[in-house]
Design an enzyme around this catalytic site. Structure first.
Site, PDB file in Angstrom:
ATOM      1  N   CYS A  88     -64.994 -30.414  -5.753  1.00 12.52           N
ATOM      2  CA  CYS A  88     -65.507 -31.688  -5.247  1.00 12.52           C
ATOM      3  C   CYS A  88     -64.673 -32.858  -5.753  1.00 12.52           C
ATOM      4  CB  CYS A  88     -66.962 -31.867  -5.658  1.00 12.52           C
ATOM      5  SG  CYS A  88     -68.147 -31.004  -4.600  1.00 12.52           S
ATOM      6  N   CYS A 100     -67.380 -15.090 -29.080  1.00  8.41           N
ATOM      7  CA  CYS A 100     -67.766 -13.700 -29.332  1.00  8.41           C
ATOM      8  C   CYS A 100     -66.542 -12.807 -29.498  1.00  8.41           C
ATOM      9  CB  CYS A 100     -68.635 -13.177 -28.187  1.00  8.41           C
ATOM     10  SG  CYS A 100     -70.344 -13.721 -28.248  1.00  8.41           S
TER      11      CYS A 100
END
Length: 285
Positions: free
Chosen positions: A138, A246
């Site tokens: 956008c 992680c």
């Protein structure tokens, strides 16, 4: 919740090295935000295509009472500061076209229903798109504005705003059709061991959720509550930022936010939470 054991001695040794300790079952609690938005944070049955889970839990159930309570009222949720900042950005014209988000989409509430289906295959572009990618599409193609960085404050705030107007709606990402190869790639990553500790996502979030590792209570690693406001960093964090952390914790070189690998992993992990409610912005340790 049935207590689980590690699948292999290798994984057990690795988790012992980083401090795996006692089991604590998910808190038995219900989340209602602002007294009127009911959030489904637990289901008795995981999707049939997920072999390793019998039931689903949002990460909210693995936090302490005071942290869980911060989500019950928007005035107590520090992540809502990002939402308010994004509301201002929403109405500000930017780029060569002189447009704002509001120019095309009116109020942010028009975005209700967008977050539950992300990531989503973009038929026009011929690839899997995350919410961040749609936002930048956008900005660059309609507003003539510069793309935001994946973890720029403006980007994370905007994803928090778009998530907030879908709170209570069920996560429902598609995994068939053109999404299927991305889902398979993400699934393979989820069960792949990484780093010196040779740990996979599944070792922690499927086989050991409910255990404590260091000072953290391992959850199922669901993404329905992202972006999350992390108390330890006093900031909103994106899904890919959490993935990066992680993998880094396995002592491996990690992928970059926005990489093809993380996009596929996001789709797979999101699908593990199909049926839970959109919860973000949430509060976590």
């Amino acid at each position: 919740m049935k207590k689980r054991t590690l699948a292999t001695t290798c994984a057990a040794t690795a988790l012992a090295l980083v401090g795996l300790s006692a089991v604590a079952d998910p808190a038995e609690d219900e989340l209602v935000i602002n007294g009127d938005i009911t959030i489904v944070t637990h289901t008795d049955k995981a999707p049939d295509y997920i072999d390793g889970l019998s039931e689903q839990y949002s990460g909210w159930h693995f936090r302490e009472d005071d942290t869980r309570n911060m989500e019950r009222d928007d005035f107590d949720n520090p992540g809502m500061l990002g939402v308010e900042a994004a509301r201002e950005t929403w109405a500000e014209a930017d780029g060569t076209e002189g447009k704002s988000c509001a120019s095309c989409h009116n109020e942010p509430e028009s975005m209700a229903g967008v977050r539950p289906v992300m990531p989503k295959f973009n038929a026009e572009k011929g690839e899997m798109y995350t919410l961040e990618m749609y936002i930048n599409q956008c900005r660059t193609e309609r507003m003539g504005a510069e793309a935001w960085g994946w973890d720029d404050a403006a980007m994370v705030n905007m994803t928090a705003l778009i998530s907030s107007v879908s709170r209570g709606m069920p996560v429902n990402v598609a995994i068939d059709g053109p999404a299927a190869p991305y889902w398979e790639q993400g699934k393979e990553m989820y069960y792949t061991r990484y780093g010196q500790l040779e740990l996979s996502c599944a070792n922690c979030h499927e086989q050991n959720y409910g255990n404590h590792i260091r000072a953290d209570h391992l959850s199922q690693g669901q993404t329905n509550a992202f972006p999350t406001y992390r108390l330890k960093t006093a900031s909103l964090n994106s899904i890919h930022n959490r993935f990066k952390g992680c993998i880094r914790d396995t002592r491996a070189e990690t992928f970059k936010p926005g990489s093809a690998e993380f996009i596929a992993l996001e789709l797979y992990v999101a699908s593990r939470g199909n049926g839970l409610s959109v919860e973000g912005p949430s509060v976590r340790n």
